[in-house]
Design an enzyme around this catalytic site. Structure first.
Site, PDB file in Angstrom:
ATOM      1  N   LEU A 157       0.857  -1.181   0.000  1.00  0.00           N
ATOM      2  CA  LEU A 157       0.000   0.000   0.000  1.00  0.00           C
ATOM      3  C   LEU A 157       0.898   1.237   0.000  1.00  0.00           C
ATOM      4  O   LEU A 157       1.675   1.424   0.935  1.00  0.00           O
ATOM      5  CB  LEU A 157      -0.907   0.020   1.242  1.00  0.00           C
ATOM      6  CG  LEU A 157      -1.920  -1.115   1.397  1.00  0.00           C
ATOM      7  CD1 LEU A 157      -2.724  -0.921   2.681  1.00  0.00           C
ATOM      8  CD2 LEU A 157      -2.851  -1.205   0.192  1.00  0.00           C
ATOM      9  N   ASP A 181      -2.188  -2.304  19.345  1.00  0.00           N
ATOM     10  CA  ASP A 181      -0.925  -1.549  19.303  1.00  0.00           C
ATOM     11  C   ASP A 181      -1.178  -0.278  18.503  1.00  0.00           C
ATOM     12  O   ASP A 181      -0.499   0.028  17.526  1.00  0.00           O
ATOM     13  CB  ASP A 181       0.173  -2.396  18.661  1.00  0.00           C
ATOM     14  CG  ASP A 181       1.572  -1.857  18.951  1.00  0.00           C
ATOM     15  OD1 ASP A 181       1.683  -0.858  19.703  1.00  0.00           O
ATOM     16  OD2 ASP A 181       2.550  -2.418  18.431  1.00  0.00           O
TER      17      ASP A 181
END
Length: 286
Positions: free
Chosen positions: A94, A194
């Site tokens: 990406l 996270d």
């Protein structure tokens, strides 16, 4: 190793792939990051020690979980594998938007929509996973205060103790955390686990997250982690609260939830992170 990577990609994608381009990227840890590609296809490859294959397989599972449950743009896991020396995970490439980003309100909306799903009655996950390189136990618990005190804070304190470091009496502090969270009513939400700036970005202005450490827990943990080292823009928090307002008392619980990543950093890096974690514990016990 790269022959193994090419072969695994070929098998997963059902066409013959051989990279003609390879670029090493900056990495915040001991893993090595690469972009590889040919004339048509590009992939992100994370390379680790052979012993880290389980960690990379957990990452693939967590990414798939977020793909199924969230509105975020999640990179597809193409394959995981290893040779005699290294393990690797291959993800869809990406090309993230350059900063500064302007769509933080949608990032907040996406996280709120994820947290609003309450498909589990208990806290944990079917398998253990990892927060960074650290094993993260996810045994199922009925009570949130017990889960967080034992599987999160207690676990990190135990890892430090095994290194000969005692920041606080473990049993006493676990009891303190249970007591502090005991009256807090929580419906389990799927967490990124996270959730901070390094693990998010935008792809064609669509919010994207990666490097998850998923489990079902208190949604406030994701928010608290996002505020710890590099808080997100106000538009993120405003949009989140418009959809799913935080409960009364979050500001008090935030310091407890932020202790978990602090202790994890202390276990990984030691140094000033030990001092920071000790100061946080002392502040909580005042």
């Amino acid at each position: 190793m790269w022959n193994s990577v090419n072969e695994q990609i070929s098998q997963a994608m059902h066409f013959d792939f051989k990279h003609t381009f390879k670029r090493q990227l900056q990495s915040p840890n001991n893993d090595k990051y690469f972009q590889i590609g040919d004339d048509l296809h590009h992939f992100f490859v994370k390379v680790a020690h052979l012993s880290d294959l389980e960690r990379l397989e957990c990452e693939a599972f967590n990414l798939e979980l977020l793909t199924q449950e969230s509105l975020f743009m999640i990179p597809d896991c193409i394959t995981t594998g290893c040779n005699i020396e290294f393990s690797f995970i291959v993800l869809e490439w990406l090309e993230l938007d350059k900063q500064p980003h302007t769509n933080w309100h949608e990032m907040g909306e996406h996280l709120a929509h994820l947290h609003q799903k309450h498909t589990q009655a208990m806290f944990g996950l079917d398998n253990d996973n990892f927060l960074g390189p650290t094993l993260q136990p996810n045994r199922w618990h009925k009570k949130w205060d017990v889960f967080f005190a034992e599987e999160r804070i207690g676990w990190q304190l135990q890892l430090l103790q095994e290194k000969g470091i005692e920041l606080v009496n473990q049993d006493t502090f676990i009891a303190f955390v249970k007591d502090a969270l005991h009256s807090h009513v929580v419906e389990p939400s799927l967490l990124h686990g996270d959730f901070w700036r390094r693990n998010m970005g935008f792809y064609n202005n669509v919010p994207s997250v990666f490097d998850p450490a998923c489990y079902y827990g208190d949604r406030e943990c994701d928010i608290a982690m996002s505020e710890l080292y590099a808080p997100l823009p106000d538009s993120f928090y405003d949009a989140y609260n418009d959809i799913y307002p935080l409960q009364v008392g979050y500001e008090q619980r935030r310091a407890i939830y932020q202790l978990y990543p602090m202790l994890n950093n202390a276990n990984i890096f030691a140094g000033h992170y030990l001092t920071e974690a000790k100061q946080q514990i002392d502040q909580l016990l005042k």
